[in-house]
Enzyme design. Structure first.
Site, PDB file in Angstrom:
ATOM      1  N   GLY A   1      19.685  -1.398  39.966  1.00  0.00           N
ATOM      2  CA  GLY A   1      19.804  -0.987  41.381  1.00  0.00           C
ATOM      3  C   GLY A   1      19.661  -2.164  42.325  1.00  0.00           C
ATOM      4  O   GLY A   1      19.069  -2.050  43.392  1.00  0.00           O
TER       5      GLY A   1
ATOM      6  N   PRO B   1      35.571 -23.474  57.551  1.00  0.00           N
ATOM      7  CA  PRO B   1      35.655 -22.244  58.350  1.00  0.00           C
ATOM      8  C   PRO B   1      36.496 -21.191  57.649  1.00  0.00           C
ATOM      9  O   PRO B   1      37.340 -21.519  56.822  1.00  0.00           O
ATOM     10  CB  PRO B   1      36.376 -22.726  59.614  1.00  0.00           C
ATOM     11  CG  PRO B   1      37.222 -23.875  59.163  1.00  0.00           C
ATOM     12  CD  PRO B   1      36.596 -24.461  57.917  1.00  0.00           C
TER      13      PRO B   1
ATOM     14  N   THR C   1      29.766 -16.673  46.793  1.00  0.00           N
ATOM     15  CA  THR C   1      30.809 -15.943  46.077  1.00  0.00           C
ATOM     16  C   THR C   1      30.311 -14.830  45.149  1.00  0.00           C
ATOM     17  O   THR C   1      31.121 -14.065  44.639  1.00  0.00           O
ATOM     18  CB  THR C   1      31.641 -16.942  45.241  1.00  0.00           C
ATOM     19  OG1 THR C   1      30.766 -17.901  44.649  1.00  0.00           O
ATOM     20  CG2 THR C   1      32.650 -17.648  46.117  1.00  0.00           C
TER      21      THR C   1
ATOM     22  N   ILE D   1      10.430  -3.689  37.662  1.00  0.00           N
ATOM     23  CA  ILE D   1      11.160  -4.927  37.351  1.00  0.00           C
ATOM     24  C   ILE D   1      11.672  -5.559  38.648  1.00  0.00           C
ATOM     25  O   ILE D   1      11.606  -6.766  38.831  1.00  0.00           O
ATOM     26  CB  ILE D   1      12.322  -4.652  36.362  1.00  0.00           C
ATOM     27  CG1 ILE D   1      11.750  -4.188  35.029  1.00  0.00           C
ATOM     28  CG2 ILE D   1      13.195  -5.881  36.184  1.00  0.00           C
ATOM     29  CD1 ILE D   1      12.780  -3.760  34.013  1.00  0.00           C
TER      30      ILE D   1
ATOM     31  N   LEU E   1      25.098 -10.264  38.150  1.00  0.00           N
ATOM     32  CA  LEU E   1      24.468 -11.368  37.417  1.00  0.00           C
ATOM     33  C   LEU E   1      24.462 -11.149  35.909  1.00  0.00           C
ATOM     34  O   LEU E   1      24.354 -12.101  35.145  1.00  0.00           O
ATOM     35  CB  LEU E   1      23.029 -11.563  37.917  1.00  0.00           C
ATOM     36  CG  LEU E   1      22.913 -11.913  39.412  1.00  0.00           C
ATOM     37  CD1 LEU E   1      21.448 -11.909  39.853  1.00  0.00           C
ATOM     38  CD2 LEU E   1      23.552 -13.265  39.708  1.00  0.00           C
TER      39      LEU E   1
ATOM     40  N   LYS F   1      29.318 -14.405  60.390  1.00  0.00           N
ATOM     41  CA  LYS F   1      29.477 -15.729  59.757  1.00  0.00           C
ATOM     42  C   LYS F   1      30.937 -16.164  59.864  1.00  0.00           C
ATOM     43  O   LYS F   1      31.836 -15.464  59.387  1.00  0.00           O
ATOM     44  CB  LYS F   1      29.045 -15.601  58.283  1.00  0.00           C
ATOM     45  CG  LYS F   1      29.341 -16.830  57.465  1.00  0.00           C
ATOM     46  CD  LYS F   1      28.850 -16.681  56.036  1.00  0.00           C
ATOM     47  CE  LYS F   1      29.332 -17.832  55.177  1.00  0.00           C
ATOM     48  NZ  LYS F   1      28.986 -17.682  53.761  1.00  0.00           N
TER      49      LYS F   1
END
Ligand code: FAD
Length: 503
Positions: free
Chosen positions: A17, A100, A349, A46, A338, A82
């Protein structure tokens, strides 16, 4: 040739999650209405990796796909806008440039704008930095923001943007959406993974306390642990550490001071770099470094010395290795986030790669036959994308003049991947760029980083000779003038947030 279609998937189980888990759950929640049960298992004990605050413009496509109201998202996550990333000290100490979002100038008669800029510079003119011809760069430097115009004739249509947000609040926001749409969240720790003895497919998860969750399609969003794809299915990890030696980070939030910059800052250090990400309510900071070249204490000191304001929590250390699993979809398990791989956040990214995994999974959504064609295509496209992002990040380290540490000497002189070398060769000749099919970064992004890092081509495209230099100089002055005036007329970043989406 016709065959009997395999049965539809009716049970999807997501493990994890964090940002990956809840982004996946929110996207797949639309399946619930079609009779598919979507369950997400996570363990509060965790916890999540808890970083990941800077994004790139593609995230707006994900938001649009889910019908997310952007202002509501900005408000709920303390977000700011951003317009790009400022790189300090990368080419050499004291140097800075912006990568940019958005385009540089405008192509004329089939000639790319950067070719005009380079010719002007080669003729001894002073065209100024190429960023002066990009609205996102000029607005970022002036601390201004507004949304792009939809009319392609307007200079404002060349603007592009992403967000800085609080990752925990983003996951909470998506969780609300997913649960409302019928995703079931289960709190618990996965203790074991059951697999079919014959096929090796995952059949179910055993949680602490004798609970079992069975499923047909399993999405591994368990973070660096890679509980399903790595541990249970044994898909090996390919390390890219020889190209990307940074393997640790310190992260700490700090008090907000001064104006809200509409860009991320990445400052190169002696063996890595520091990030600075402004949110409405605080600043996110971190130092990514190579433990072979600098010790933990020195890395922490460098981080704390660079903060704008007081730290708001104890610094946290994270460890990682750059690379990815050899396959991201194996049998009935897809790794997103991950659990599939890690590339340092220099170009923000990771969240994009999560989104890309989700979009491609949805486009190739399997049935219970789990066709090899879909799985092969998913792996081919995703692995290619990881490699493309990897190369763009390597470019920042490799194309440097720095020689003030063993780290920079390694990066400057290392052998780079063939795919990146081919891009550099093409650029070094006549300033040509190419964008592979499906590649995330645009030629404008490559041009900003190549020129920012001081990689100057030998000459320009012969086609540029067809445009008289005086005429193109006038055209360039006009572009720069228009961009400057347009940026000046925009509200400041703070004004825009206060008017539309203050937290
Ligand atoms: P996690 O957040 O680690 O979530 C894993 C989940 O799995 C958790 O919910 C955990 O409880 C659960 N879990 C694990 N094991 C079990 C188990 N046995 N049983 C039950 N549940 C379990 N990305 C960007 O796009 N921009 C950035 O600026 C950026 N900065 C970063 C900086 C650093 C230093 C690092 C390390 C990463 C950064 N990232 C960034 C990457 C980003 O943080 C991740 O891509 C994103 O947070 C997704 O993480 P995740 O969901 O895959 O994993």
């Amino acid at each position: 040739m016709t065959g009997t279609p395999a049965a539809r998937i009716t049970k999807v189980v997501i493990v994890g999650g964090g940002t990956a888990g809840w982004m996946t759950a929110a996207a797949l929640s639309r399946l619930v209405a079609t009779g598919v049960a979507v369950t997400l298992v996570e363990s509060e004990d965790i916890g999540t990796v808890g970083v990941g605050e800077a994004t790139i413009p593609s995230l707006r496509d994900y938001n649009r796909m889910l019908g997310i109201d952007e202002d509501a998202l900005v408000r709920a996550t303390g977000a700011t806008f951003k317009l790009g990333i400022e790189f300090r000290d990368w080419r050499r100490l004291g140097d800075s440039y912006l990568h940019p979002f958005g385009t540089h100038g405008r192509d004329i008669e089939g000639v790319s704008f950067h070719q005009l800029w380079l010719r002007q510079a080669n003729l001894g003119g002073d065209p100024g930095p190429i960023g002066d011809y990009c609205l996102s760069a000029v607005a970022a430097r002036k601390g201004r923001f507004t949304r792009p115009a939809s009319n392609p004739q307007s200079v404002l249509s060349t603007l592009s943007y992403a967000f800085h947000f609080d990752a925990a609040l983003y996951a909470k926001f998506l969780r609300g959406m997913a649960e409302e749409a019928g995703v079931v969240r289960v709190e618990g720790r996965v203790a074991a993974v059951d697999r079919d003895a014959e096929t090796g497919f995952i059949t179910g998860l055993r949680l602490d306390g004798d609970r079992c969750i069975d499923g047909e399609l399993f999405i591994d969003c368990s973070g660096f642990r890679s509980l399903l794809l790595g541990d249970a299915l044994g898909v090996p990890f390919t390390s890219w550490q020889h190209w990307l030696p940074c393997d640790r980070a310190w992260a700490v939030p700090s008090e907000r001071q001064g104006t809200l910059t509409p860009y991320t800052r990445a400052t190169a250090e002696t063996a890595g770099w520091r990030w600075r990400i402004p949110l409405q309510h605080r600043v996110g900071n971190g130092h990514v470094y190579a433990s072979d070249h600098v010790d933990d204490d020195a890395a922490l000191r460098a981080l704390l010395a660079g903060l704008d304001g007081k730290p708001l929590a104890e610094p946290r250390q994270l460890r990682f290795v750059a690379g990815r699993r050899e396959r991201l979809w194996e049998k009935n398990c897809v790794a997103i986030g991950l659990s599939g791989g890690f590339l340092e956040p220099l170009e923000s990214t990771s969240i994009h790669l999560i989104q890309s995994g989700i979009t491609r999974l949805m486009a190739l959504f399997p049935d219970r036959g789990f066709g090899g064609v879909e799985i092969d295509e998913y792996n081919r496209v995703m692995l290619r994308e990881y490699a493309q992002v990897r190369d763009f990040i390597i470019l920042h380290y490799h194309a440097t003049e720095r020689s003030d540490s063993t780290f920079w000497n390694h990066c400057r002189t290392m052998t780079i991947p063939d795919m990146l070398q081919a891009k550099l060769d093409l650029w070094s000749g006549k300033a040509r760029t190419f964008r592979e099919q499906g590649e995330l970064f645009t030629p404008d992004g490559w041009i900003a980083v190549l020129l920012g890092q001081g990689v100057r081509p030998v000459s320009t495209d012969p086609l540029v000779a067809a445009l008289p230099p005086e005429e193109s100089a006038r055209f360039m002055d006009h572009v720069r003038d228009m961009i400057g005036k347009t940026a000046e007329a925009m509200p400041t970043h703070e004004q825009f947030i206060a008017q539309h989406c203050a937290a």
